[in-house]
Design a protein around this motif. Structure first.
Motif, PDB file in Angstrom:
ATOM      1  N   ALA A  90       0.864  -1.177   0.000  1.00  9.56           N
ATOM      2  CA  ALA A  90       0.000   0.000   0.000  1.00  9.56           C
ATOM      3  C   ALA A  90       0.903   1.229   0.000  1.00  9.56           C
ATOM      4  N   GLU A  91       0.811   2.011  -1.088  1.00  5.09           N
ATOM      5  CA  GLU A  91       1.585   3.244  -1.180  1.00  5.09           C
ATOM      6  C   GLU A  91       0.700   4.362  -0.643  1.00  5.09           C
ATOM      7  N   VAL A  92       1.101   4.937   0.482  1.00  2.16           N
ATOM      8  CA  VAL A  92       0.290   5.936   1.168  1.00  2.16           C
ATOM      9  C   VAL A  92       0.974   7.291   1.075  1.00  2.16           C
ATOM     10  N   THR A  93       0.252   8.251   0.516  1.00  5.08           N
ATOM     11  CA  THR A  93       0.757   9.620   0.422  1.00  5.08           C
ATOM     12  C   THR A  93      -0.055  10.471   1.392  1.00  5.08           C
ATOM     13  N   SER A  94       0.644  11.210   2.238  1.00  6.62           N
ATOM     14  CA  SER A  94      -0.024  12.057   3.221  1.00  6.62           C
ATOM     15  C   SER A  94       0.716  13.386   3.343  1.00  6.62           C
ATOM     16  N   THR A  95       0.093  14.325   4.070  1.00 10.06           N
ATOM     17  CA  THR A  95       0.726  15.639   4.244  1.00 10.06           C
ATOM     18  C   THR A  95       1.773  15.612   5.337  1.00 10.06           C
ATOM     19  N   VAL A  96       1.616  14.721   6.302  1.00 12.32           N
ATOM     20  CA  VAL A  96       2.559  14.591   7.418  1.00 12.32           C
ATOM     21  C   VAL A  96       2.882  13.118   7.634  1.00 12.32           C
ATOM     22  N   GLU A  97       3.919  12.865   8.401  1.00 10.65           N
ATOM     23  CA  GLU A  97       4.306  11.499   8.735  1.00 10.65           C
ATOM     24  C   GLU A  97       3.182  10.838   9.542  1.00 10.65           C
ATOM     25  N   LEU A  98       2.840   9.604   9.184  1.00 11.77           N
ATOM     26  CA  LEU A  98       1.771   8.882   9.873  1.00 11.77           C
ATOM     27  C   LEU A  98       2.309   8.226  11.147  1.00 11.77           C
ATOM     28  N   ASN A  99       1.477   8.214  12.190  1.00 13.03           N
ATOM     29  CA  ASN A  99       1.888   7.508  13.407  1.00 13.03           C
ATOM     30  C   ASN A  99       1.502   6.036  13.280  1.00 13.03           C
ATOM     31  N   ASP A 100       1.891   5.226  14.254  1.00 11.68           N
ATOM     32  CA  ASP A 100       1.660   3.787  14.188  1.00 11.68           C
ATOM     33  C   ASP A 100       0.173   3.440  14.166  1.00 11.68           C
ATOM     34  N   SER A 107      -1.083  -9.969   4.688  1.00 13.67           N
ATOM     35  CA  SER A 107      -0.393  -8.851   5.330  1.00 13.67           C
ATOM     36  C   SER A 107      -0.261  -7.696   4.346  1.00 13.67           C
ATOM     37  N   VAL A 108       0.058  -6.532   4.901  1.00 18.39           N
ATOM     38  CA  VAL A 108       0.176  -5.320   4.096  1.00 18.39           C
ATOM     39  C   VAL A 108       1.475  -4.616   4.445  1.00 18.39           C
ATOM     40  N   GLU A 109       2.242  -4.323   3.416  1.00 14.89           N
ATOM     41  CA  GLU A 109       3.435  -3.496   3.558  1.00 14.89           C
ATOM     42  C   GLU A 109       3.027  -2.071   3.250  1.00 14.89           C
ATOM     43  N   ILE A 110       3.436  -1.134   4.080  1.00 14.85           N
ATOM     44  CA  ILE A 110       3.068   0.257   3.845  1.00 14.85           C
ATOM     45  C   ILE A 110       4.318   1.044   3.481  1.00 14.85           C
ATOM     46  N   GLU A 111       4.220   1.733   2.351  1.00 10.05           N
ATOM     47  CA  GLU A 111       5.298   2.622   1.888  1.00 10.05           C
ATOM     48  C   GLU A 111       4.723   4.032   1.916  1.00 10.05           C
ATOM     49  N   THR A 112       5.345   4.911   2.679  1.00  2.47           N
ATOM     50  CA  THR A 112       4.776   6.249   2.843  1.00  2.47           C
ATOM     51  C   THR A 112       5.563   7.299   2.074  1.00  2.47           C
ATOM     52  N   LYS A 113       4.828   8.309   1.630  1.00  2.00           N
ATOM     53  CA  LYS A 113       5.409   9.479   0.963  1.00  2.00           C
ATOM     54  C   LYS A 113       4.731  10.707   1.554  1.00  2.00           C
ATOM     55  N   LYS A 134      -7.706  -1.632   6.912  1.00  2.00           N
ATOM     56  CA  LYS A 134      -8.621  -1.295   5.814  1.00  2.00           C
ATOM     57  C   LYS A 134      -8.190  -2.005   4.525  1.00  2.00           C
ATOM     58  N   VAL A 135      -6.884  -1.996   4.255  1.00  2.00           N
ATOM     59  CA  VAL A 135      -6.369  -2.632   3.032  1.00  2.00           C
ATOM     60  C   VAL A 135      -6.540  -4.149   3.100  1.00  2.00           C
ATOM     61  N   ILE A 136      -6.328  -4.747   4.265  1.00  2.54           N
ATOM     62  CA  ILE A 136      -6.537  -6.195   4.409  1.00  2.54           C
ATOM     63  C   ILE A 136      -7.995  -6.536   4.142  1.00  2.54           C
ATOM     64  N   ALA A 137      -8.908  -5.710   4.658  1.00  2.00           N
ATOM     65  CA  ALA A 137     -10.336  -5.939   4.420  1.00  2.00           C
ATOM     66  C   ALA A 137     -10.688  -5.802   2.939  1.00  2.00           C
ATOM     67  N   VAL A 163      -5.248  11.536   3.101  1.00  2.81           N
ATOM     68  CA  VAL A 163      -4.296  10.594   2.507  1.00  2.81           C
ATOM     69  C   VAL A 163      -4.787  10.096   1.149  1.00  2.81           C
ATOM     70  N   ILE A 164      -3.831   9.608   0.366  1.00  2.00           N
ATOM     71  CA  ILE A 164      -4.126   8.876  -0.861  1.00  2.00           C
ATOM     72  C   ILE A 164      -3.492   7.504  -0.684  1.00  2.00           C
ATOM     73  N   ILE A 165      -4.293   6.468  -0.864  1.00  2.00           N
ATOM     74  CA  ILE A 165      -3.801   5.097  -0.707  1.00  2.00           C
ATOM     75  C   ILE A 165      -3.884   4.403  -2.054  1.00  2.00           C
ATOM     76  N   LYS A 166      -2.747   3.859  -2.503  1.00  2.00           N
ATOM     77  CA  LYS A 166      -2.713   3.133  -3.773  1.00  2.00           C
ATOM     78  C   LYS A 166      -2.302   1.696  -3.488  1.00  2.00           C
ATOM     79  N   VAL A 167      -3.171   0.760  -3.889  1.00  2.00           N
ATOM     80  CA  VAL A 167      -2.890  -0.663  -3.754  1.00  2.00           C
ATOM     81  C   VAL A 167      -3.070  -1.273  -5.136  1.00  2.00           C
ATOM     82  N   GLY A 168      -1.974  -1.633  -5.748  1.00  2.00           N
ATOM     83  CA  GLY A 168      -2.040  -2.146  -7.115  1.00  2.00           C
ATOM     84  C   GLY A 168      -2.592  -1.064  -8.024  1.00  2.00           C
TER      85      GLY A 168
END
Length: 185
Positions: free
Chosen positions: A114-124, A142-148, A133-136, A157-162
């Motif tokens: 899941a490529e997640v783009t946000s305005t600030v760094e996301l907390n845990d 499992s889900v790997e999260i890559e943040t920008k 949400k992505v697993i559902a 946020v913008i979440i891109k999965v595939g």
């Protein structure tokens, strides 16, 4: 087109070979960890990327530098694999091969990126909520999260999965409102 040829002729065969070596020696997880560290190192040093891609740099020098950079930080099989790429003049594709290995590894583990783009760094907690949400959505194990970070999003946020994109940003909401208003005129 050239990217597809590169992937099928170079990236896939080497990534598949690395995966096969990992499976036969029960090292797929360790190789995934090593590949992640290699990519982090390459992304953190444009000089190293440029050096690896430089066709004028001699193979012996590349072997020496890569041994110093990765040395004991990677499994001996991974170190030998990198040296094989140097010997076959394919080390300039190291980043792409590592990325392809990650794709194969995620497929093996039934995981998604899941490529997640946000305005600030996301907390845990935020990352865990996105992961759930992505697993559902995908039924992945499992889900790997890559943040920008993109301050132009304003918020959300913008979440891109595939090929799926979930735009929950304020910028996206404003764009959708503008489109609705312009189409109603």
């Amino acid at each position: 087109m050239a990217e597809n040829i590169l992937r099928s002729e170079v990236l896939d065969p080497y990534a598949q070979a690395l995966m096969s070596l990992g499976k036969s020696n029960d090292l797929t997880d360790r190789f995934a960890e090593d590949v992640g560290n290699i990519l982090d190192t390459l992304n953190g040093s444009q000089d190293l990327k440029d050096f690896i891609a430089n066709p004028l740099a001699k193979g012996d020098l590349k072997r020496e530098v890569l041994s110093q950079v990765f040395g004991d930080a990677v499994h001996p099989f991974m170190r030998n694999f990198i040296m094989l790429l140097v010997d076959r003049r394919r080390v300039m594709f190291l980043e792409g091969i590592c990325q392809q290995y990650q794709r194969l590894y995620r497929k093996l583990k039934q995981a998604v990126l899941a490529e997640v783009t946000s305005t600030v760094e996301l907390n845990d907690d935020q990352k865990n909520a996105i992961r759930e949400k992505v697993i559902a959505m995908t039924n992945a194990n499992s889900v790997e999260i890559e943040t920008k970070i993109d301050p132009e999003l304003i918020g959300g946020v913008i979440i891109k999965v595939g090929s799926q994109v979930i735009d929950a940003s304020l910028r996206g909401q404003l764009r959708r409102i503008t489109l609705r208003l312009s189409s109603s005129n």
